[in-house]
Motif scaffolding. Structure first.
Motif: not given
Length: 465
Positions: A115-125, A127-132, A169-173
């Motif tokens: 899941h290397l390209f997942e983003s904090h806001d859910g826009s990654g890949a 699987d579109g994971l977000r946050g925690e 966006v990409l990682y937590p503040q």
């Protein structure tokens, strides 16, 4: 990836610092370091797709990593290319996760690498994971990589601004703020310890861990589908020749291991150059000439491979001085290097390339002997290689699962592992494209993978290819 050879170790060192600063336990710190070290381990797997999209897969990815955007460079750079971000990420992540599994790393590290390209806001890949939902080690590796790249390209002040721009966006503040607050101190400490031998040494994090070089050979060969299995075939042929020439066990082992890694520097050259038929332009040829140099430079970073790195760097030297990159002559090329050079050439001649069919054993032998007669290979080594020496068969890294794949599924797998489309595989096997598609789906299901690159890697490890 178009990055300096020390990028991943530096990023891993920074990842360890960040993990410690958030109070992570030793296990999590090691996981963050491992994820950062292996973050780009899937880069050879999707190189063909990158080449198709960007032409130059090396400089294309270098440009994406340098992109000053609020989201990842990969996301931003592929936005106008349909589902490219998702498909490229899926290939990369699946292979990275499989490599972690083969290295015996724990489930948490494997999950993070998938899941290397997942983003904090859910826009990654992928699987579109977000946050925690996204492993903290993914965020840490992403931040460490950005800090190293942006600091080198734009300086510390701009690097911190870009990281703040991506925060949320990409990682937590909170993690981004920690990096910005400590970046100057960490980078200074890293510059004062360029060998990474201090308290956060990667050797400390991975003490007593070892792995098979065959895994590395298979990952190297993924960059060009038509090279599948090439490095191991060269290694076996070179090792057999060393036995027949009466070299001692240390030299036999040296030439075998050197052959497994001799293509490492190939990753520095775009696929479009490798697939060019005919004579290369001077600028392209200069990049090819440096392949053995980069092999030696990269492999020497692993202290236990220093000797093998030296031998591997002679893979394209020729006794008459016409080789590269040193243009060394016979007296300056070690016997292991002369064996490797001839074995690599023979295996290449016997295999198909995008611009020519494979030569028959007889034709390949005649050509290689003619080259040896002209002084471009060691004639004694060539004679041994062509005399069909006693074969010492390579063992697969894992015992093949008898009956897992049918014979027809193996046939289909062989063709798709070499980069053939379903239509081409169907023509080669005299079956319909729909039948090939059915077999591919079955192979994926049985090997528990979803991409051709991952299927190729698993199949080579299991001895099916």
């Amino acid at each position: 990836m178009g990055q300096p050879t020390d990028h991943s170790p530096r990023a891993a060192w920074l990842a360890g610092q960040l993990a410690k600063s958030v109070g992570a336990d030793d296990m999590t710190c090691q996981e963050a370091t491992a994820v950062s070290l292996l973050r780009w381990s899937g880069c050879t797997a999707n190189a063909p797709e990158f080449a198709h999209l960007f032409g130059d897969d090396v400089n294309g990815r270098k440009a994406l990593l340098a992109t000053q955007s609020s989201s990842s460079g990969f996301r931003a750079g592929t936005r106008r290319k349909g589902s490219a971000f998702l498909s490229l990420s899926r290939i990369h992540c699946e292979v990275s996760g499989d490599i972690a599994a083969q290295l015996g790393l724990n489930d948490a590290t494997q999950f993070a690498l998938r899941h290397l390209f997942e983003s904090h806001d859910g826009s990654g890949a992928p699987d579109g994971l977000r946050g925690e939902q996204v492993p903290v080690t993914v965020y840490i590796a992403s931040l460490a990589g950005d800090l190293d790249i942006f600091n080198r390209l734009y300086g510390l002040e701009q690097a911190c601004k870009l990281i703040e721009h991506r925060a949320g966006v990409l990682y937590p503040q909170a993690l981004a703020s920690l990096v910005v607050a400590n970046a100057s101190r960490w980078l200074a400490a890293l510059d004062d310890d360029p060998t990474l031998s201090g308290p956060c040494s990667l050797d400390v994090a991975f003490a007593d861990r070892a792995t098979s070089l065959e895994i590395l050979a298979h990952v190297i060969d993924l960059k060009l589908p038509w090279m599948t299995g090439y490095s191991r075939r060269v290694a076996q042929l070179a090792s057999n020749a060393a036995v027949e020439l009466g070299l001692g066990a240390p030299s036999q082992q040296m030439v075998y291991r050197a052959a497994l890694i001799h293509g490492m520097g190939r990753a520095a050259v775009p696929n479009m150059i490798w697939e060019t038929p005919g004579k290369l332009a001077e600028s392209a040829w200069e990049r090819v000439r440096l392949v053995p140099y980069w092999t030696g430079r990269a492999a020497r970073q692993i202290g236990s491979l220093a000797g093998e790195a030296e031998v591997a760097s002679y893979a394209y030297e020729r006794p008459d001085g016409s080789g590269y990159y040193r243009e060394a002559k016979a007296g300056n090329i070690p016997v292991e290097g002369r064996i490797l050079a001839a074995a690599a050439a023979l295996v290449a001649l016997r295999a198909a390339r995008p611009w020519r069919d494979a030569l028959t054993d007889a034709a390949a032998g005649e050509l290689l002997m003619a080259e040896a007669t002209a002084g471009r290979f060691d004639a004694e080594v060539v004679r041994v290689l062509l005399n069909k020496p006693r074969r010492i068969m390579a063992k697969p890294l894992a015992a093949p699962l008898t009956g897992l794949l049918s014979e027809r599924e193996r046939d289909v797998l062989r063709w798709i592992s070499l980069g053939a489309s379903n239509k081409t595989a169907a023509q080669k096997l005299s079956i319909s494209p729909s039948t090939v598609r059915t077999h591919v789906e079955s192979v994926f299901r049985k090997l528990e993978c979803t991409t051709r690159a991952a299927a190729t890697l698993k199949a080579t490890q299991l001895g099916f290819l």
